[in-house]
Design a protein around this motif. Structure first.
Motif, mmCIF file in Angstrom:
data_model
loop_
_atom_site.group_PDB
_atom_site.id
_atom_site.type_symbol
_atom_site.label_atom_id
_atom_site.label_comp_id
_atom_site.label_asym_id
_atom_site.label_seq_id
_atom_site.Cartn_x
_atom_site.Cartn_y
_atom_site.Cartn_z
ATOM 1 N N HIS A 48 83.085 78.647 105.283
ATOM 2 C CA HIS A 48 83.976 77.707 105.979
ATOM 3 C C HIS A 48 84.025 76.383 105.215
ATOM 4 C CE1 HIS A 48 85.045 80.297 109.265
ATOM 5 N NE2 HIS A 48 83.782 80.666 109.355
ATOM 6 N N LEU A 129 81.777 66.807 114.847
ATOM 7 C CA LEU A 129 80.648 67.727 115.069
ATOM 8 C C LEU A 129 80.585 68.859 114.048
ATOM 9 C CD1 LEU A 129 80.465 68.084 118.964
ATOM 10 C CD2 LEU A 129 78.604 67.341 117.495
ATOM 11 N N ILE A 132 81.004 74.247 114.393
ATOM 12 C CA ILE A 132 80.318 74.417 115.680
ATOM 13 C C ILE A 132 79.411 75.655 115.661
ATOM 14 C CG2 ILE A 132 80.665 74.522 118.184
ATOM 15 C CD1 ILE A 132 81.694 71.932 116.726
ATOM 16 N N PRO A 171 87.461 73.597 119.491
ATOM 17 C CA PRO A 171 86.741 74.839 119.173
ATOM 18 C C PRO A 171 85.817 75.314 120.289
ATOM 19 C CG PRO A 171 85.696 72.971 118.094
ATOM 20 C CD PRO A 171 86.919 72.425 118.773
ATOM 21 N N VAL A 187 77.684 85.569 116.303
ATOM 22 C CA VAL A 187 78.209 84.220 116.536
ATOM 23 C C VAL A 187 79.726 84.226 116.425
ATOM 24 C CG1 VAL A 187 78.367 81.869 115.612
ATOM 25 C CG2 VAL A 187 76.142 82.958 115.831
ATOM 26 N N LEU A 188 80.389 83.931 117.523
ATOM 27 C CA LEU A 188 81.833 83.702 117.474
ATOM 28 C C LEU A 188 82.039 82.200 117.397
ATOM 29 C CD1 LEU A 188 84.764 84.763 117.662
ATOM 30 C CD2 LEU A 188 84.604 84.434 120.127
ATOM 31 N N ASP A 189 82.802 81.763 116.425
ATOM 32 C CA ASP A 189 82.968 80.321 116.172
ATOM 33 C C ASP A 189 84.398 80.095 115.750
ATOM 34 O OD1 ASP A 189 82.722 77.674 115.377
ATOM 35 O OD2 ASP A 189 81.979 78.213 113.378
ATOM 36 N N MET A 190 85.220 79.540 116.622
ATOM 37 C CA MET A 190 86.646 79.481 116.295
ATOM 38 C C MET A 190 87.365 78.316 116.970
ATOM 39 S SD MET A 190 87.975 82.493 118.758
ATOM 40 C CE MET A 190 88.633 81.870 120.298
ATOM 41 N N ALA A 191 88.389 77.851 116.268
ATOM 42 C CA ALA A 191 89.345 76.935 116.866
ATOM 43 C C ALA A 191 90.117 77.713 117.934
ATOM 44 C CB ALA A 191 90.313 76.436 115.799
ATOM 45 N N ALA A 196 91.847 76.417 112.322
ATOM 46 C CA ALA A 196 91.309 75.057 112.365
ATOM 47 C C ALA A 196 92.197 74.141 111.517
ATOM 48 C CB ALA A 196 89.877 75.053 111.820
ATOM 49 N N LYS A 199 91.545 73.856 107.830
ATOM 50 C CA LYS A 199 92.007 74.909 106.908
ATOM 51 C C LYS A 199 93.375 74.525 106.328
ATOM 52 C CE LYS A 199 88.587 77.713 107.667
ATOM 53 N NZ LYS A 199 87.937 78.821 108.242
ATOM 54 N N ALA A 321 89.203 90.608 107.024
ATOM 55 C CA ALA A 321 88.622 91.919 107.302
ATOM 56 C C ALA A 321 87.881 92.452 106.084
ATOM 57 C CB ALA A 321 89.718 92.877 107.719
ATOM 58 N N LEU A 327 83.484 94.607 111.922
ATOM 59 C CA LEU A 327 82.293 93.757 111.883
ATOM 60 C C LEU A 327 82.111 93.060 113.218
ATOM 61 C CD1 LEU A 327 82.796 91.978 108.426
ATOM 62 C CD2 LEU A 327 81.684 94.173 108.893
ATOM 63 N N PRO A 329 81.318 89.491 115.236
ATOM 64 C CA PRO A 329 81.508 88.072 114.922
ATOM 65 C C PRO A 329 80.215 87.518 114.317
ATOM 66 C CG PRO A 329 82.159 88.560 117.197
ATOM 67 C CD PRO A 329 81.523 89.801 116.662
ATOM 68 N N PRO A 332 80.874 88.423 109.034
ATOM 69 C CA PRO A 332 81.516 88.000 107.770
ATOM 70 C C PRO A 332 80.789 86.798 107.161
ATOM 71 C CG PRO A 332 83.182 88.348 109.465
ATOM 72 C CD PRO A 332 81.857 88.451 110.150
ATOM 73 N N GLU A 333 80.392 85.844 108.000
ATOM 74 C CA GLU A 333 79.693 84.654 107.497
ATOM 75 C C GLU A 333 78.333 85.037 106.905
ATOM 76 O OE1 GLU A 333 81.399 84.784 110.318
ATOM 77 O OE2 GLU A 333 82.811 83.112 110.201
HETATM 78 P P1 NAD Z 1 88.349 81.691 111.635
HETATM 79 O O1 NAD Z 1 89.784 81.950 111.962
HETATM 80 O O2 NAD Z 1 87.865 81.991 110.259
HETATM 81 O O3 NAD Z 1 87.493 82.551 112.699
HETATM 82 C C1 NAD Z 1 86.124 82.545 112.586
HETATM 83 C C2 NAD Z 1 85.483 83.475 113.613
HETATM 84 O O4 NAD Z 1 86.047 84.785 113.550
HETATM 85 C C3 NAD Z 1 84.009 83.645 113.269
HETATM 86 O O5 NAD Z 1 83.252 83.774 114.432
HETATM 87 C C4 NAD Z 1 83.977 84.940 112.466
HETATM 88 O O6 NAD Z 1 82.715 85.568 112.483
HETATM 89 C C5 NAD Z 1 85.038 85.740 113.165
HETATM 90 N N1 NAD Z 1 85.644 86.722 112.256
HETATM 91 C C6 NAD Z 1 86.430 86.465 111.186
HETATM 92 N N2 NAD Z 1 86.793 87.606 110.588
HETATM 93 C C7 NAD Z 1 86.224 88.625 111.279
HETATM 94 C C8 NAD Z 1 86.232 90.040 111.139
HETATM 95 N N3 NAD Z 1 86.891 90.636 110.160
HETATM 96 N N4 NAD Z 1 85.512 90.764 112.025
HETATM 97 C C9 NAD Z 1 84.826 90.149 113.017
HETATM 98 N N5 NAD Z 1 84.798 88.800 113.209
HETATM 99 C C10 NAD Z 1 85.491 88.041 112.348
HETATM 100 O O7 NAD Z 1 87.910 80.201 111.933
HETATM 101 P P2 NAD Z 1 88.745 78.984 112.583
HETATM 102 O O8 NAD Z 1 89.149 79.304 113.962
HETATM 103 O O9 NAD Z 1 89.797 78.543 111.625
HETATM 104 O O10 NAD Z 1 87.578 77.883 112.636
HETATM 105 C C11 NAD Z 1 86.938 77.503 111.403
HETATM 106 C C12 NAD Z 1 85.853 76.516 111.648
HETATM 107 O O11 NAD Z 1 86.416 75.314 112.116
HETATM 108 C C13 NAD Z 1 84.790 76.906 112.679
HETATM 109 O O12 NAD Z 1 83.522 76.743 112.071
HETATM 110 C C14 NAD Z 1 84.965 75.882 113.796
HETATM 111 O O13 NAD Z 1 83.754 75.513 114.442
HETATM 112 C C15 NAD Z 1 85.526 74.723 113.039
HETATM 113 N N6 NAD Z 1 86.245 73.770 113.890
HETATM 114 C C16 NAD Z 1 85.675 72.575 114.150
HETATM 115 C C17 NAD Z 1 86.352 71.635 114.918
HETATM 116 C C18 NAD Z 1 85.742 70.288 115.220
HETATM 117 O O14 NAD Z 1 86.398 69.455 115.867
HETATM 118 N N7 NAD Z 1 84.521 70.014 114.812
HETATM 119 C C19 NAD Z 1 87.629 71.924 115.424
HETATM 120 C C20 NAD Z 1 88.167 73.185 115.165
HETATM 121 C C21 NAD Z 1 87.469 74.100 114.396
#
Ligand code: NAD
Length: 379
Positions: A48, A129, A132, A171, A187-191, A196, A199, A321, A327, A329, A332-333
């Motif tokens: 990330h 933060l 997350i 998120p 760990v599920l971690d997503m916007a 996000a 990105k 994927a 996989l 959550p 992949p990380e």
């Molecule tokens: P993302 O779209 O890459 O999704 C990540 C999540 O999807 C993870 O839990 C990952 O393990 C899971 N995932 C991805 N591919 C997978 C697969 N093939 N099979 C199973 N699970 C899979 O991430 P995002 O939503 O763009 O967020 C990216 C980062 O941005 C995160 O770390 C989030 O905490 C961070 N974020 C922070 C803030 C903030 O204000 N601090 C705001 C928004 C997002």
């Protein structure tokens, strides 16, 4: 987006040492700089980069004069616990680096849940933060179920049916301990938006077009020019996009209310604040209702069941994927980190150049890792 390790990269320890020096240049004491650098490099290691060391220039600017970010960071501040009971606590981030606030809040949640079985911890005035998922991993590694609901006062996402930027990418993250069953916690971690906002900054820096499905305009189209999006064109769609965006929107609203109510922090529509993120963390000891072995058995059963999924080959699997393998959550990380530790962390050349330029600006040429030799913004 997960990193590509084909070209190798920089060793994590060297990147962390460099990041620490850059953060010290922003006025952070050595221990603070070290902790923030550790979090940022961990984000890079886990793929990330949007929440990794490429954030340092904006953090440095926010610490030195608040120019480049919405909020100002007080680089010498430390978060404090302002109230605490048997099952709850409130952490005031005090405008310190958000990575310190997140760490403090999750550590208090872990201690409280270890003592009482459950914990509700609010964190406010936390600048940024960061990733997350780091807080979910930290609690799950201590054997706890964990949930985080986070928001900030940025405006990048439109409610379903609109293209007006109205709220942030709020998120959510969840952690499930796996003990000895797996090498990684689930760990599920997503916007709660399609992606996000960080990105989109990565895409803009690389000059890559944004996928159509991420954004919307007043005309019902999308913004593919990442720089135009960064300059204010269109809005991010809630998770679920044009078809099911009401679900991502719902999650975002819940994250903001759950986060703001638990942290006693203002939400959109109340007094404006530009003090970054706030949120609520929940931690639960799973051995309240079963033993550790049961948790391990359940995780393994679900993983094996999911792994037996049939893949036809005709169905597009999406950018993150791993071919014909489902996989969990967090997996992949985990795989990305394993590759990064073996081959080095792959960073975008533009991001490396920006970090090197920042080092030169602060008289830290000697701190630039040799792996980055010759990198400048002009390269
Ligand atoms: P993302 O779209 O890459 O999704 C990540 C999540 O999807 C993870 O839990 C990952 O393990 C899971 N995932 C991805 N591919 C997978 C697969 N093939 N099979 C199973 N699970 C899979 O991430 P995002 O939503 O763009 O967020 C990216 C980062 O941005 C995160 O770390 C989030 O905490 C961070 N974020 C922070 C803030 C903030 O204000 N601090 C705001 C928004 C997002």
């Amino acid at each position: 987006m997960l990193g590509d390790h084909d070209d190798g990269g920089i060793e994590a320890g060297r990147l962390e040492a460099f990041a620490t020096r850059l953060l010290e240049a922003a006025g952070a004491p050595a221990d603070t700089a070290g902790l923030v650098a550790e979090s940022l490099v961990r984000a890079d290691l886990r793929g990330h980069h949007s929440h990794g060391t490429r954030r340092i220039p904006s953090y440095v600017a926010a610490a030195l004069d608040g120019r480049r970010d919405r909020y100002r960071i007080d680089p010498a501040a430390r978060p404090t616990v302002t109230s605490a009971g048997p099952t709850h606590a409130l952490v005031d981030g005090r405008d310190a680096f958000g990575q310190l606030a997140g760490r403090e809040a999750v550590d208090v949640a872990v201690e409280t849940a270890e003592e009482s079985g459950v914990a509700v911890v609010g964190v406010r005035d936390a600048t940024h933060l960061g990733r997350i998922g780091e807080w979910s991993e930290r609690a799950a590694d201590r054997g706890l179920l964990f949930a985080a609901f986070v928001y900030n006062h940025g405006v990048t996402v439109a409610p379903p049916g609109s293209a007006q930027r109205r709220y942030s990418t709020n998120p959510v993250s969840f952690g499930i301990p796996t003990f000895d069953a797996l090498e990684f916690p689930v760990v599920l971690d997503m916007a709660t938006s399609q992606v996000a906002n960080g990105k989109t900054a990565e895409f803009a820096a690389r000059g890559d077009p944004l996928p159509d499905a991420w954004t919307v305009t007043d005309e019902g189209g999308s913004v593919t020019d990442a720089r135009a999006f960064r300059d204010g064109a269109g809005a991010l769609l809630p998770l679920g996009g044009l078809v099911a965006g009401y679900k991502g929107f719902g999650l975002a609203m819940v994250a903001e209310l759950f986060g703001g109510i638990g942290a006693d922090a203002p939400v959109h529509g109340e007094a404006e604040t530009d003090r970054g993120c706030a949120g609520t963390f929940l931690a639960v000891d799973p051995t309240l209702v079963g033993d550790r072995g049961t948790v391990e058995d359940r995780v393994l059963a679900l993983r094996e069941y999911i792994a037996e999924t049939e893949f036809s080959g005709a169905v597009p699997t999406g950018p993150t994927a791993y071919g014909d393998r489902a996989l969990l959550p967090g997996e992949p990380e985990h795989l990305t980190e394993r590759a990064g530790r073996e081959h080095g962390i792959p960073l975008a050349p533009g991001d490396v150049a920006t970090l090197c330029d920042l080092a030169v600006e602060h008289g830290l040429e000697g701190a630039i890792p040799s792996a980055f030799d010759g990198a400048t913004a002009e390269d």
